[in-house]
Motif scaffolding. Structure first.
Motif, PDB file in Angstrom:
ATOM      1  N   LEU A  50      15.600  33.958  -1.056  1.00  0.00           N
ATOM      2  CA  LEU A  50      15.937  34.494  -1.927  1.00  0.00           C
ATOM      3  C   LEU A  50      15.715  33.610  -2.980  1.00  0.00           C
ATOM      4  N   SER A  51      16.679  31.910  -3.020  1.00  0.00           N
ATOM      5  CA  SER A  51      17.006  31.103  -3.905  1.00  0.00           C
ATOM      6  C   SER A  51      15.412  30.700  -3.997  1.00  0.00           C
ATOM      7  N   LEU A  52      14.737  30.305  -2.976  1.00  0.00           N
ATOM      8  CA  LEU A  52      13.686  29.610  -3.122  1.00  0.00           C
ATOM      9  C   LEU A  52      12.781  30.564  -3.920  1.00  0.00           C
ATOM     10  N   LEU A  53      12.434  31.419  -4.432  1.00  0.00           N
ATOM     11  CA  LEU A  53      11.724  32.529  -4.966  1.00  0.00           C
ATOM     12  C   LEU A  53      11.767  32.946  -6.334  1.00  0.00           C
ATOM     13  N   MET A  54      12.992  32.904  -5.922  1.00  0.00           N
ATOM     14  CA  MET A  54      13.764  33.022  -7.865  1.00  0.00           C
ATOM     15  C   MET A  54      14.379  31.526  -8.585  1.00  0.00           C
ATOM     16  N   THR A  55      14.051  30.505  -7.784  1.00  0.00           N
ATOM     17  CA  THR A  55      14.440  29.585  -8.855  1.00  0.00           C
ATOM     18  C   THR A  55      12.703  29.063  -9.475  1.00  0.00           C
ATOM     19  N   PHE A  56      11.185  29.339  -8.112  1.00  0.00           N
ATOM     20  CA  PHE A  56      10.060  28.831  -8.487  1.00  0.00           C
ATOM     21  C   PHE A  56      10.260  30.060  -9.677  1.00  0.00           C
ATOM     22  N   VAL A  57       9.738  31.270  -9.680  1.00  0.00           N
ATOM     23  CA  VAL A  57       9.742  32.166 -11.275  1.00  0.00           C
ATOM     24  C   VAL A  57      10.759  31.376 -12.333  1.00  0.00           C
ATOM     25  N   LEU A  85      24.666  30.199  -3.341  1.00  0.00           N
ATOM     26  CA  LEU A  85      24.269  31.746  -3.175  1.00  0.00           C
ATOM     27  C   LEU A  85      24.933  31.921  -1.380  1.00  0.00           C
ATOM     28  N   LEU A  86      25.470  30.448  -1.001  1.00  0.00           N
ATOM     29  CA  LEU A  86      25.541  30.843  -0.119  1.00  0.00           C
ATOM     30  C   LEU A  86      27.482  30.868   0.219  1.00  0.00           C
ATOM     31  N   ALA A  87      27.565  30.541  -0.902  1.00  0.00           N
ATOM     32  CA  ALA A  87      28.843  30.560  -1.275  1.00  0.00           C
ATOM     33  C   ALA A  87      29.494  31.726  -1.964  1.00  0.00           C
ATOM     34  N   VAL A  88      28.671  32.455  -2.983  1.00  0.00           N
ATOM     35  CA  VAL A  88      28.880  33.525  -3.256  1.00  0.00           C
ATOM     36  C   VAL A  88      28.637  34.462  -2.481  1.00  0.00           C
ATOM     37  N   GLN A  89      27.873  34.671  -1.886  1.00  0.00           N
ATOM     38  CA  GLN A  89      27.314  36.028  -0.760  1.00  0.00           C
ATOM     39  C   GLN A  89      28.681  36.170  -0.552  1.00  0.00           C
TER      40      GLN A  89
END
Length: 93
Positions: free
Chosen positions: A17-24, A59-63
């Motif tokens: 999720l973080s890879l895709l979202m930060t990419f966009v 993301l890991l912290a807020v999951q």
């Protein structure tokens, strides 16, 4: 190709999720900030790398908080905590 054991799902999902979202998002922000110069891709890669380094641990912290908030908002069904889809209406009959 061998799959990772299920115990890695709490790490793999936020990573993807973080890879895709930060990419966009970094691509759009970079484009809005500097337009499309010849060095766009190199600037974008730098922005993407920095944003991912921040986004993944966040993301890991807020999951856990997001899961609790989701559970408070969404009706859960058996198996929902594991991410499996609820049984179809025909299967319940």
């Amino acid at each position: 190709m061998r799959k990772l054991p299920a115990r890695y799902a709490p790490l793999v999902a936020p990573m993807l999720l973080s890879l895709l979202m930060t990419f966009v998002v970094s691509g759009i922000a970079t484009w809005r900030g500097i337009g499309l110069p010849a060095n766009f891709v190199s600037v974008w890669w730098g922005a993407w790398g920095l944003s991912w380094v921040i986004a993944f641990p966040t993301l890991l912290a807020v999951q856990p908080v997001v899961r609790r908030l989701t559970a408070a908002i969404v009706e859960t069904h058996p198996g929902a905590a594991t991410g499996s889809a609820p049984a179809s209406p025909r299967a319940r009959s």
